[in-house]
Design an enzyme around this catalytic site. Sequence first.
Site, PDB file in Angstrom:
ATOM      1  N   ASP A 110      -8.928  30.394 -18.280  1.00  0.00           N
ATOM      2  CA  ASP A 110      -8.781  31.168 -19.513  1.00  0.00           C
ATOM      3  C   ASP A 110      -8.506  30.194 -20.662  1.00  0.00           C
ATOM      4  OD1 ASP A 110      -6.096  30.418 -19.231  1.00  0.00           O
ATOM      5  OD2 ASP A 110      -5.568  32.298 -18.264  1.00  0.00           O
ATOM      6  N   ASP A 116      -6.283  29.673 -24.442  1.00  0.00           N
ATOM      7  CA  ASP A 116      -5.201  30.117 -25.321  1.00  0.00           C
ATOM      8  C   ASP A 116      -5.429  29.556 -26.719  1.00  0.00           C
ATOM      9  OD1 ASP A 116      -3.922  31.433 -23.239  1.00  0.00           O
ATOM     10  OD2 ASP A 116      -2.776  29.656 -22.667  1.00  0.00           O
ATOM     11  N   ASP A 156       5.547  21.626 -22.583  1.00  0.00           N
ATOM     12  CA  ASP A 156       6.209  21.036 -21.424  1.00  0.00           C
ATOM     13  C   ASP A 156       5.725  19.630 -21.082  1.00  0.00           C
ATOM     14  OD1 ASP A 156       3.703  21.949 -20.671  1.00  0.00           O
ATOM     15  OD2 ASP A 156       4.446  23.354 -19.158  1.00  0.00           O
TER      16      ASP A 156
END
Length: 430
Positions: free
Chosen positions: A66, A68, A145
């Site tokens: 996917d 983002d 992260d």
Amino acid sequence: MTSVPCDTDSTNDQALVVPRAEHCISRKQIDENTLKVLYRLRRHGYQAYLVGGGVRDLLLGRQPKDFDVATDATPEQVKGLFRNCFLVGRRFRLAHIRFAGNYLVEVATFRRQPRPEELPADTDEHFFFTENVFGSPREDAFRRDFSINGLFYNIEDFSVIDHVGGLQDLADRRLRVIGDPLVRFTEDPVRMLRALEFTARLGFNLDESVRQAIYLRAPLIAEAATARIREELMELFRHKVAAPVLRDAQSLGLLPHLLGGFEGEVETFELLEQIDRRTDSGRPIEEHLALAALFLERYRHACQAQEIQTIGDAIRIANHLLVPHCGYFRISNAIRHQARELLVGFFRLARGRGRRGEGRFLRHPFASASVELFSLWSEASGREQELAADWRQAIEGIADPSAKKKQGEATRRRPRRRRKSRRPPVDKKA
């Protein structure tokens, strides 16, 4: 190619910008619905970047599952541009834009770390507040992260923007935390598990600072929300990396805190490798199979130690192992029951052929799945391979109507001869 250091206090505030001619990402690789979102945001004067794992995977030559999007538009402004947009999340406000075919594009507004003087007086509100302070693209990159997840693709000029040294880490095949790993793992302990997952999925090396931080911060993962841990564990199975990740988690002291004192045996990790291969072949993984595989060796040893002979005792031991785990992770009774059926089915199969009730068991709804688990264990351990083959043949005979027909024809009795009547013959003349 040089990159900037992953330090929010660095005096070098210039990002590394790689023009279109010098990277491999093409718009043809990006889903058309995601492109619609990016272009509409740009047409209305907002910044719009493809971010995160999608950029990482495209640069590695992998197809992302996917995409983002990150923007300087607020969630409410995004909603104003798309009729098919829904705002989700109370703690972390996001925009979900839905398209035909149940395709979803997640749009997040750039965030930043708030300054101490901005925090509310009530400390209970700090966490919610810090999750919704909007910022610049660079500030947003430093909140992410890992450096390989902090790369941006700019739809305006098709360049790749690197604020955090992610491009160099991709080239070095190294997983590195943005900022101090000890601090970042304290903020969100689940990042420790995700670090191990990414190294396994991508075939990267774990940076030594990250490895040491996991060892030191391992107990904190017990404080993470059980729903998140449960979902992350299933992601390991879905991505076919459960065996290497959980093996690494045990070597770093993370696994006992992750699974409430669980200690995996060598045989457990060998079975998980077989489960990963099964998933890699295209077979979907279900939670009850993952549960049964995790607890199978402990179940086997418990049955042997107590010299279990009856099905009732086999059920009791399965419940003794599964109930605390499922209660802690709030796993439904239905899934626990299915995992128990697999373990008890394994017990039946391990006893061998010719037992009373064998035919009835082979017609049980979980018989086929139990035979598959037994076969996976046999392949992983190298034991009882002939018995596993025998059970597979038996279950195939039950499942194959033509085989059952042939078996029926072979065992069919000869038709009885019609007995002659002993009545005296009727005298037709009379």
